[in-house]
Design a protein around this motif. Structure first.
Motif, PDB file in Angstrom:
ATOM      1  N   PHE A  11      41.762  23.782  32.914  1.00 12.83           N
ATOM      2  CA  PHE A  11      41.834  25.244  32.848  1.00 12.83           C
ATOM      3  C   PHE A  11      42.156  25.836  34.214  1.00 12.83           C
ATOM      4  CE2 PHE A  11      38.629  23.801  29.757  1.00 12.83           C
ATOM      5  CZ  PHE A  11      39.345  24.051  28.599  1.00 12.83           C
ATOM      6  N   GLY A  12      42.943  25.129  35.005  1.00 10.75           N
ATOM      7  CA  GLY A  12      43.288  25.562  36.356  1.00 10.75           C
ATOM      8  C   GLY A  12      43.929  26.930  36.413  1.00 10.75           C
ATOM      9  N   ASN A  13      44.680  27.307  35.365  1.00  7.97           N
ATOM     10  CA  ASN A  13      45.301  28.626  35.402  1.00  7.97           C
ATOM     11  C   ASN A  13      44.267  29.733  35.308  1.00  7.97           C
ATOM     12  OD1 ASN A  13      47.948  27.945  35.887  1.00  7.97           O
ATOM     13  ND2 ASN A  13      48.405  27.666  33.734  1.00  7.97           N
ATOM     14  N   HIS A  14      43.078  29.408  34.816  1.00  3.37           N
ATOM     15  CA  HIS A  14      41.997  30.390  34.810  1.00  3.37           C
ATOM     16  C   HIS A  14      41.627  30.773  36.243  1.00  3.37           C
ATOM     17  CE1 HIS A  14      38.746  32.632  33.037  1.00  3.37           C
ATOM     18  NE2 HIS A  14      37.909  32.075  33.875  1.00  3.37           N
ATOM     19  N   ILE A  15      41.804  29.842  37.162  1.00  5.22           N
ATOM     20  CA  ILE A  15      41.555  30.122  38.578  1.00  5.22           C
ATOM     21  C   ILE A  15      42.496  31.216  39.059  1.00  5.22           C
ATOM     22  CG2 ILE A  15      41.730  29.159  40.911  1.00  5.22           C
ATOM     23  CD1 ILE A  15      40.746  26.499  39.680  1.00  5.22           C
ATOM     24  N   HIS A  16      43.748  31.151  38.619  1.00  5.41           N
ATOM     25  CA  HIS A  16      44.712  32.189  39.005  1.00  5.41           C
ATOM     26  C   HIS A  16      44.255  33.559  38.507  1.00  5.41           C
ATOM     27  CE1 HIS A  16      47.856  29.822  40.837  1.00  5.41           C
ATOM     28  NE2 HIS A  16      47.758  28.947  39.857  1.00  5.41           N
ATOM     29  N   PHE A  17      43.762  33.599  37.289  1.00  2.00           N
ATOM     30  CA  PHE A  17      43.280  34.862  36.730  1.00  2.00           C
ATOM     31  C   PHE A  17      42.128  35.409  37.569  1.00  2.00           C
ATOM     32  CE2 PHE A  17      40.507  36.995  33.479  1.00  2.00           C
ATOM     33  CZ  PHE A  17      41.250  38.155  33.410  1.00  2.00           C
ATOM     34  N   LYS A  18      41.191  34.552  37.909  1.00  2.00           N
ATOM     35  CA  LYS A  18      40.046  34.984  38.726  1.00  2.00           C
ATOM     36  C   LYS A  18      40.502  35.453  40.100  1.00  2.00           C
ATOM     37  CE  LYS A  18      36.462  34.211  36.081  1.00  2.00           C
ATOM     38  NZ  LYS A  18      35.597  35.284  35.652  1.00  2.00           N
ATOM     39  N   LEU A  19      41.414  34.713  40.724  1.00  2.00           N
ATOM     40  CA  LEU A  19      41.929  35.127  42.033  1.00  2.00           C
ATOM     41  C   LEU A  19      42.662  36.460  41.939  1.00  2.00           C
ATOM     42  CD1 LEU A  19      43.234  31.808  43.577  1.00  2.00           C
ATOM     43  CD2 LEU A  19      41.465  33.300  44.509  1.00  2.00           C
ATOM     44  N   GLY A  20      43.438  36.625  40.885  1.00  2.00           N
ATOM     45  CA  GLY A  20      44.135  37.898  40.689  1.00  2.00           C
ATOM     46  C   GLY A  20      43.159  39.057  40.588  1.00  2.00           C
ATOM     47  N   ASN A  21      42.068  38.852  39.873  1.00  2.00           N
ATOM     48  CA  ASN A  21      41.046  39.897  39.756  1.00  2.00           C
ATOM     49  C   ASN A  21      40.376  40.181  41.094  1.00  2.00           C
ATOM     50  OD1 ASN A  21      41.509  40.204  37.045  1.00  2.00           O
ATOM     51  ND2 ASN A  21      39.839  38.887  36.427  1.00  2.00           N
ATOM     52  N   LEU A  22      40.063  39.136  41.822  1.00  2.00           N
ATOM     53  CA  LEU A  22      39.429  39.323  43.139  1.00  2.00           C
ATOM     54  C   LEU A  22      40.358  40.064  44.094  1.00  2.00           C
ATOM     55  CD1 LEU A  22      37.725  35.847  43.608  1.00  2.00           C
ATOM     56  CD2 LEU A  22      36.567  38.045  43.323  1.00  2.00           C
ATOM     57  N   LEU A  23      41.610  39.676  44.106  1.00  3.06           N
ATOM     58  CA  LEU A  23      42.578  40.339  44.982  1.00  3.06           C
ATOM     59  C   LEU A  23      42.786  41.799  44.571  1.00  3.06           C
ATOM     60  CD1 LEU A  23      45.064  37.380  45.329  1.00  3.06           C
ATOM     61  CD2 LEU A  23      43.727  38.399  47.188  1.00  3.06           C
ATOM     62  N   SER A  24      42.805  42.060  43.286  1.00  2.00           N
ATOM     63  CA  SER A  24      42.910  43.450  42.821  1.00  2.00           C
ATOM     64  C   SER A  24      41.716  44.265  43.299  1.00  2.00           C
ATOM     65  CB  SER A  24      42.994  43.502  41.290  1.00  2.00           C
ATOM     66  OG  SER A  24      44.235  43.048  40.843  1.00  2.00           O
ATOM     67  N   GLY A  25      40.545  43.664  43.228  1.00  2.00           N
ATOM     68  CA  GLY A  25      39.340  44.347  43.707  1.00  2.00           C
ATOM     69  C   GLY A  25      39.393  44.676  45.191  1.00  2.00           C
ATOM     70  N   GLU A  26      40.159  43.879  45.916  1.00  2.20           N
ATOM     71  CA  GLU A  26      40.356  44.116  47.354  1.00  2.20           C
ATOM     72  C   GLU A  26      41.566  45.017  47.605  1.00  2.20           C
ATOM     73  OE1 GLU A  26      38.650  42.735  50.127  1.00  2.20           O
ATOM     74  OE2 GLU A  26      37.122  42.252  48.625  1.00  2.20           O
ATOM     75  N   ARG A  27      42.178  45.501  46.522  1.00  2.00           N
ATOM     76  CA  ARG A  27      43.366  46.349  46.572  1.00  2.00           C
ATOM     77  C   ARG A  27      44.572  45.622  47.181  1.00  2.00           C
ATOM     78  NH1 ARG A  27      42.669  50.882  44.445  1.00  2.00           N
ATOM     79  NH2 ARG A  27      44.502  51.877  45.341  1.00  2.00           N
ATOM     80  N   ARG A  28      44.617  44.319  46.996  1.00  2.00           N
ATOM     81  CA  ARG A  28      45.732  43.484  47.455  1.00  2.00           C
ATOM     82  C   ARG A  28      46.588  43.153  46.225  1.00  2.00           C
ATOM     83  NH1 ARG A  28      42.445  39.032  50.749  1.00  2.00           N
ATOM     84  NH2 ARG A  28      44.482  37.996  50.701  1.00  2.00           N
ATOM     85  N   PHE A  29      47.206  44.212  45.687  1.00  2.00           N
ATOM     86  CA  PHE A  29      47.842  44.126  44.383  1.00  2.00           C
ATOM     87  C   PHE A  29      49.082  43.240  44.353  1.00  2.00           C
ATOM     88  CE2 PHE A  29      45.473  48.153  44.243  1.00  2.00           C
ATOM     89  CZ  PHE A  29      44.630  47.839  43.193  1.00  2.00           C
ATOM     90  N   GLU A  30      49.876  43.242  45.422  1.00  2.00           N
ATOM     91  CA  GLU A  30      51.064  42.383  45.443  1.00  2.00           C
ATOM     92  C   GLU A  30      50.659  40.920  45.320  1.00  2.00           C
ATOM     93  OE1 GLU A  30      54.261  42.941  45.246  1.00  2.00           O
ATOM     94  OE2 GLU A  30      54.174  45.120  45.413  1.00  2.00           O
ATOM     95  N   GLU A  31      49.641  40.515  46.054  1.00  3.46           N
ATOM     96  CA  GLU A  31      49.153  39.139  45.969  1.00  3.46           C
ATOM     97  C   GLU A  31      48.531  38.869  44.602  1.00  3.46           C
ATOM     98  OE1 GLU A  31      47.150  37.745  49.838  1.00  3.46           O
ATOM     99  OE2 GLU A  31      47.131  39.952  49.915  1.00  3.46           O
ATOM    100  N   ALA A  32      47.825  39.850  44.084  1.00  4.48           N
ATOM    101  CA  ALA A  32      47.187  39.701  42.775  1.00  4.48           C
ATOM    102  C   ALA A  32      48.224  39.448  41.687  1.00  4.48           C
ATOM    103  CB  ALA A  32      46.373  40.946  42.441  1.00  4.48           C
ATOM    104  N   LEU A  33      49.357  40.121  41.767  1.00  2.00           N
ATOM    105  CA  LEU A  33      50.406  39.953  40.758  1.00  2.00           C
ATOM    106  C   LEU A  33      50.838  38.502  40.637  1.00  2.00           C
ATOM    107  CD1 LEU A  33      52.621  43.096  41.408  1.00  2.00           C
ATOM    108  CD2 LEU A  33      51.382  42.548  39.303  1.00  2.00           C
ATOM    109  N   ASP A  34      51.010  37.839  41.764  1.00  2.00           N
ATOM    110  CA  ASP A  34      51.434  36.432  41.724  1.00  2.00           C
ATOM    111  C   ASP A  34      50.459  35.589  40.915  1.00  2.00           C
ATOM    112  OD1 ASP A  34      53.642  36.991  43.328  1.00  2.00           O
ATOM    113  OD2 ASP A  34      52.587  36.474  45.179  1.00  2.00           O
ATOM    114  N   HIS A  35      49.182  35.787  41.157  1.00  2.00           N
ATOM    115  CA  HIS A  35      48.167  34.980  40.476  1.00  2.00           C
ATOM    116  C   HIS A  35      48.009  35.374  39.011  1.00  2.00           C
ATOM    117  CE1 HIS A  35      46.911  32.629  43.884  1.00  2.00           C
ATOM    118  NE2 HIS A  35      46.974  33.730  44.611  1.00  2.00           N
ATOM    119  N   LEU A  36      48.078  36.653  38.726  1.00  2.00           N
ATOM    120  CA  LEU A  36      47.960  37.083  37.334  1.00  2.00           C
ATOM    121  C   LEU A  36      49.129  36.559  36.499  1.00  2.00           C
ATOM    122  CD1 LEU A  36      46.720  40.713  37.976  1.00  2.00           C
ATOM    123  CD2 LEU A  36      45.382  38.828  36.991  1.00  2.00           C
TER     124      LEU A  36
END
Length: 71
Positions: A11-36
């Protein structure tokens, strides 16, 4: 490096989802998009991922893509 995790950890892609959420919470949306987007590759219809993707697109001014992700 993330590719190494997704190949080893189940379920490694679930890690991407979690990272995307964390980055969004930090308002780092461009980086979050890659992971989401990467997280959605394995689960393309997952509503919570699509919602978060839509929000990240909206925050980066990519309105058309935000609307498409929200559909």
């Amino acid at each position: 490096m993330m590719d190494a995790f997704t190949g080893i950890i189940p379920f490694g892609n679930h890690i991407h989802f979690k990272l995307g959420n964390l980055l969004s919470g930090e308002r780092r949306f461009e980086e979050a998009l890659d992971h989401l987007l990467e997280g959605l590759r394995s689960q393309p219809g997952r509503g919570d991922m699509l919602s978060n993707l839509s929000h990240a697109y909206l925050e980066t001014g990519r309105i058309d893509e935000a609307i498409e992700a929200a559909r």
